[in-house]
Design a protein around this motif. Structure first.
Motif, PDB file in Angstrom:
ATOM      1  N   LYS A   1      13.480 -58.518 -18.039  1.00 56.55           N
ATOM      2  CA  LYS A   1      13.279 -57.895 -19.348  1.00 56.55           C
ATOM      3  C   LYS A   1      13.347 -58.953 -20.458  1.00 56.55           C
ATOM      4  O   LYS A   1      12.492 -59.003 -21.345  1.00 56.55           O
ATOM      5  N   LEU A   2      14.359 -59.809 -20.371  1.00 55.46           N
ATOM      6  CA  LEU A   2      14.515 -60.829 -21.406  1.00 55.46           C
ATOM      7  C   LEU A   2      13.328 -61.796 -21.395  1.00 55.46           C
ATOM      8  O   LEU A   2      12.836 -62.216 -22.449  1.00 55.46           O
ATOM      9  N   GLN A   3      12.873 -62.120 -20.198  1.00 58.06           N
ATOM     10  CA  GLN A   3      11.742 -63.026 -20.080  1.00 58.06           C
ATOM     11  C   GLN A   3      10.487 -62.389 -20.702  1.00 58.06           C
ATOM     12  O   GLN A   3       9.742 -63.039 -21.443  1.00 58.06           O
ATOM     13  N   ALA A   4      10.297 -61.076 -20.450  1.00 57.72           N
ATOM     14  CA  ALA A   4       9.142 -60.368 -20.997  1.00 57.72           C
ATOM     15  C   ALA A   4       9.221 -60.331 -22.527  1.00 57.72           C
ATOM     16  O   ALA A   4       8.230 -60.554 -23.231  1.00 57.72           O
ATOM     17  N   GLU A   5      10.416 -60.074 -23.019  1.00 55.93           N
ATOM     18  CA  GLU A   5      10.604 -60.032 -24.473  1.00 55.93           C
ATOM     19  C   GLU A   5      10.321 -61.400 -25.093  1.00 55.93           C
ATOM     20  O   GLU A   5       9.757 -61.513 -26.180  1.00 55.93           O
TER      21      GLU A   5
ATOM     22  N   LEU B   1      14.555 -69.063 -26.044  1.00 54.33           N
ATOM     23  CA  LEU B   1      14.495 -68.973 -24.585  1.00 54.33           C
ATOM     24  C   LEU B   1      15.754 -68.244 -24.078  1.00 54.33           C
ATOM     25  O   LEU B   1      16.864 -68.556 -24.520  1.00 54.33           O
ATOM     26  N   PRO B   2      15.611 -67.244 -23.182  1.00 56.79           N
ATOM     27  CA  PRO B   2      16.816 -66.539 -22.718  1.00 56.79           C
ATOM     28  C   PRO B   2      17.818 -67.521 -22.120  1.00 56.79           C
ATOM     29  O   PRO B   2      17.433 -68.400 -21.348  1.00 56.79           O
ATOM     30  N   ARG B   3      19.093 -67.346 -22.506  1.00 58.47           N
ATOM     31  CA  ARG B   3      20.109 -68.279 -21.989  1.00 58.47           C
ATOM     32  C   ARG B   3      20.547 -67.831 -20.590  1.00 58.47           C
ATOM     33  O   ARG B   3      20.326 -66.671 -20.205  1.00 58.47           O
ATOM     34  N   ASP B   4      21.177 -68.737 -19.861  1.00 59.76           N
ATOM     35  CA  ASP B   4      21.707 -68.416 -18.540  1.00 59.76           C
ATOM     36  C   ASP B   4      22.873 -67.438 -18.713  1.00 59.76           C
ATOM     37  O   ASP B   4      23.818 -67.709 -19.448  1.00 59.76           O
TER      38      ASP B   4
ATOM     39  N   ALA C   1      22.138 -62.184 -14.309  1.00 55.83           N
ATOM     40  CA  ALA C   1      20.689 -62.049 -14.521  1.00 55.83           C
ATOM     41  C   ALA C   1      20.061 -61.016 -13.588  1.00 55.83           C
ATOM     42  O   ALA C   1      19.020 -60.448 -13.891  1.00 55.83           O
ATOM     43  N   SER C   2      20.729 -60.763 -12.451  1.00 51.79           N
ATOM     44  CA  SER C   2      20.133 -59.846 -11.489  1.00 51.79           C
ATOM     45  C   SER C   2      20.515 -58.385 -11.748  1.00 51.79           C
ATOM     46  O   SER C   2      20.104 -57.493 -11.018  1.00 51.79           O
TER      47      SER C   2
END
Lengths: 343, 520
Positions: free
Chosen positions: B28-32, B96-99, B110-111
């Motif tokens: 989701k974060l990557q898509a955003e 960029l989404p953080r770890d 993240a999972s």
């Protein structure tokens, strides 16, 4: 070194006639004991850790595999158990106790490292080195009765008396205690049936008899024993199955293979029992696949019974084993190195 | 100068539909992230040279926005730029989404599903609130403790209970139960000392959490030499998990004595522990320490002594119900007989009850010998168990021989009473031959033609072999010993042969050592 029982189990079904001592599995079993830290039982037996190391190491030496445990790690572990008062605890951080102190001295003697005490031992206030260990033990003698307590709390037991004389003699420090009084005390524990107990008047028990005889032996006073009467009682310990029990009308158990047989050896009467049948009984208590010996056929194996089973077989002259010393329950070679050939 | 605004919105690439379902929060974060830079995506997919003029213009503006270079421009120019961005509908690019790291079970955050992540965040917020409150509670207690120099902190039970619940809740939210002591405000001032076995920290992982935590607190209180009521709770807890740890018993004893804790209360607790731990010997030494402490306070009060005698005997009877040969209990019993002077008929009767239920109980026989032949009322003080004592009254010796005889009739092959008889004869200075007729009730030797043999007890046969050797009836003695080695006790054949050898050598007199004469 752990006392955790299992994982193996002694065979319970009928065995082939030609059953042998499973030397390699026993070596592997003992080597594996310290890797069982993920079991709660390992931690619940922490108070016996140092004795466990003595049992495992001695068994390995008798099996002819003295290098199966790392000598350096063994010495490091032993030294890490020493307290400032000179005595040794069962594990690092434990209070000193006579029984673990004996095990420490026995293990160091076995790996020829008693001099490490002089180099790196604790107990400077007590003079340091071997002397500090000796003084710790000597302080546990009851100067009135001659017997010994296990620690500063004063519990007395003829096992403690033996442990003291054993350790002090290996350190060549027997002169620190009143040996004559200790001998008098042992004599006062003799019972009407010829045996000895934990204290005067206490029931005869094979384990206590071993302790009393070995103590008298170290003191050079085995002449005080009524050999014929004691030998009669000891030989009565063999049951029909070949095993030995610790007291009349009790079940046989592999550990008495040591306590009864070594006592008979010390009074020169081992031939009064049936050695062949006893050998067979001990071999039946093995787990021949995973290694280890149990108290009785079919039970869970552990290092204590593994040690005493192998020591018993050595006394009985089982082929291929190192000779064990009946008094010290250590390899005869080691005793001769420490005390000289005519100890 | 900023590029001109495009006329048509058709240049704008389509952003992904917001209600789309994502399998994980990271997806989701990557898509955003990608949705916030549509022109970058457009350029990456089509290639810069394939973009239309308006797309190129929008991409350039996006780059200015992303790099922040527009912030270096003059104020008028900036204003115009932002206006263009607005009309071109260029979204603000997200970082960029953080770890997200891992949770306390080691799982990649993240999972998580997006909903799971929302719950996780909510829990984290709750937790940090609770932790803040808990920290304030500790601070306040610590201040109070310093003021009172470590003694008696006033805090209402209610407040402590609230804090206990707070910690329970923290544990639940963490998904990891809090340790018993870690969760108990009464132990806040103690910093547990973890296990150090000198071989690395790996070991600690394997420990049962509950045992490990309690041991950590025990090490800490021992290091601080603390002797307080809570130490009794702690040692009780550890003993319930591992009664064989003898240091725990010793520390408990020293705490009891420091607190002057009521001994009777401790004794009844020890009873329960002993009944659950038959093989444990630490308990018995602990019990002796308790009696040693109690005895001087009641030694001049016969009623109190009698009450103690009764309650101790009752307790030992319970122990013997489980194992009538428990060596620790019998050793303790001898200690108690000496300590409370229990050389009395109640003690003898109590042993008789045990022997009635199992006549083969060698421990009971041994104890009987001790009670009868150490009684200061008639025994020579310090007379060894193996020695003749001329002060033993004849009626006592008769009584004991009668008692043992009856037991041999009940179970002729039971070795205990036969040993006992030899012991009594020795004490009373009597010959074995005085019981020849009795032993012969169990043995009929075969006639010369080998008939009529009837042996009901190998011990009787053994006894008679000694009697006959004593009386120089060598042939009969030899027959008896041969029968033993060949038939009735073959496993000890070598022993019986040795005895026969003594007959041949005419040194059977030495055999009296087995029964009457002692070396020592």
């Amino acid at each position: 070194m752990s006392l955790v029982s299992g994982p193996g189990r002694a065979a319970s079904s009928a065995l082939p006639d030609e059953i042998q001592l499973a030397i390699e599995p026993h070596v592997k079993y003992i080597q594996s004991l310290d890797s069982r830290r993920n079991e709660l039982e390992y931690w619940l037996t922490e108070h016996l850790r140092l004795s466990g190391l003595y049992w495992g190491l001695t068994a390995l030496h008798l099996l002819g595999r003295p290098d199966a445990l790392s000598r350096d790690e063994t010495i490091e572990f032993i030294l890490s158990c020493q307290n400032e008062n000179g005595g040794f605890g069962a594990a690092p951080g434990h209070d000193a106790h006579l029984l673990s102190t004996l095990s420490a001295v026995q293990v160091l003697a076995t790996v020829d490292a008693l001099d490490e005490l002089d180099e790196r031992g604790k107990g400077d206030k007590e003079g340091g080195g071997k002397l500090a260990v000796g003084k710790y033990i000597a302080n546990l003698q009851n100067r009135e009765t001659g017997t010994f307590a296990g620690d500063e709390w004063g519990e007395e037991d003829t096992r403690f008396l033996y442990a003291s004389l054993n350790a002090l003699s290996l350190l060549l420090l027997l002169h620190l205690v009143n040996v004559n009084k200790a001998v008098d005390y042992v004599v006062s524990c003799a019972n009407f049936d010829g045996g000895y107990g934990v204290s005067p008047g206490a029931e005869s028990h094979s384990g206590q008899i071993f302790a009393c005889l070995a103590a008298l032996n170290i003191a050079g006073r085995i002449d005080l024993v009524n050999v014929d009467k004691l030998g009669r009682w000891l030989s009565e310990r063999q049951v029909d199955g070949g095993g030995l029990n610790g007291r009349p009308e009790k079940l046989e158990d592999v550990c008495y293979s040591w306590w009864v047989a070594s006592s008979l050896t010390m009074i020169g009467k081992l031939h009064w029992i049936d050695g062949g049948k006893l050998t067979e009984f001990i071999l039946k208590c093995q787990d021949t696949k995973q290694g280890g010996i149990a108290d009785r056929p079919g039970d869970m194996v552990d290092v204590f019974h593994t040690h005493f089973g192998i020591a018993g077989l050595s006394l009985l002259g089982y082929p291929g084993l190192e000779e064990v010393d009946a008094v010290y329950c250590m390899p005869k070679k080691v005793i001769e190195r420490v005390l000289g050939p005519n100890k | 100068m900023a590029p001109k605004a495009p006329k048509a919105p058709k240049a704008q690439p389509k952003a992904p539909d917001p209600p789309e379902e994502y399998p994980t929060i990271s997806a989701k974060l990557q898509a955003e992230y990608l949705a916030s830079r549509p022109y970058q995506v457009l350029k990456d997919t089509k290639g810069l040279s394939n973009l239309s003029a308006s797309e190129k213009a929008a991409y350039a503006n996006y780059r200015f926005l992303e790099t922040g270079v527009w912030k270096t421009w003059g104020a008028a120019q900036q204003k115009e730029f932002l206006k263009t961005v607005e009309t071109q509908k260029i979204p603000t690019p997200l970082p960029l989404p953080r770890d997200l790291g891992r949770d306390n079970k080691g799982r990649e955050i993240a999972s998580y599903t997006p909903e799971g992540f929302a719950q996780f965040r909510k829990k984290e917020r709750q937790l940090s609130g609770l932790r803040r409150e808990s920290a304030r509670f500790r601070e306040r207690r610590e201040k109070a403790r310093r003021k009172q120099k470590g003694r008696g902190i006033e805090d209402s039970e209610g407040e402590i209970e609230d804090e206990r619940n707070r910690r329970k809740f923290i544990g639940v939210l963490q998904g990891k139960k809090m340790g018993i002591y870690e969760g108990d405000p009464r132990w806040d001032d103690v910093v547990p000392i973890p296990q150090d076995d000198g071989e690395g920290a790996l070991a600690a992982i394997a420990y049962s959490d509950e045992y490990a935590e309690a041991m950590g607190y025990l090490r800490a209180v021992m290091a601080a030499k603390e002797h307080s009521p809570r130490v009794l709770d702690l040692t009780e807890h550890i003993i319930s998990m591992n009664a064989a740890h003898y240091t725990v018993w010793l520390y408990r004893a020293s705490t009891l004595f420091a607190l002057e804790y009521p001994i009777d209360k401790e004794l009844s607790w020890v009873n329960e522990v002993a009944l659950e731990n038959q093989k444990n010997y630490q308990i018995w030494h602990h019990r002796q320490l308790l009696i040693d402490t109690l005895y001087p306070t009641i030694s001049s009060d016969p009623t109190a002594i009698h009450a103690l005698e009764t309650s101790e005997r009752d307790f030992m009877t319970q122990m013997f119900d489980q194992d009538a040969k428990n060596y620790h209990v019998w050793s303790y019993r001898q200690y108690l007989v000496r300590k409370l002077n229990l050389f009395n008929t109640t003690e003898l009767q109590s042993i008789e009850v045990l022997l009635r239920s199992d006549v083969r109980n060698n421990s009971a026989w041994s104890h009987r010998f001790f009670v009868v032949f150490s009684d200061p009322a008639y025994c020579t003080p310090g007379s060894a168990a193996t020695a003749h004592d001329p002060r033993i009254p004849a009626d006592i010796a008769d009584r004991e021989i009668g008692f043992a005889k009856a037991a041999t009739f009940e179970a002729p092959q039971n070795q205990s009473p036969w040993n006992y008889i030899r012991g009594v004869l020795r004490k009373a200075g009597r010959e074995l031959a005085s019981l020849e007729a009795f032993a012969e009730e169990f043995v009929k030797l075969p006639s010369e033609s080998g008939e009529g043999e009837d042996v009901r007890s190998s011990h009787a046969l053994d006894f008679l072999a000694d009697v006959w050797a004593e009386k120089d009836e060598t042939a009969k003695a030899d027959t008896a010993l041969r029968l033993l080695g060949d038939k009735y006790d073959r496993i000890r054949r070598n022993y019986w042969e040795w005895r026969r050898g003594l007959l041949d050598a005419g040194v059977e007199g030495k055999m009296k050592g087995l029964s009457v004469e002692d070396v020592s």
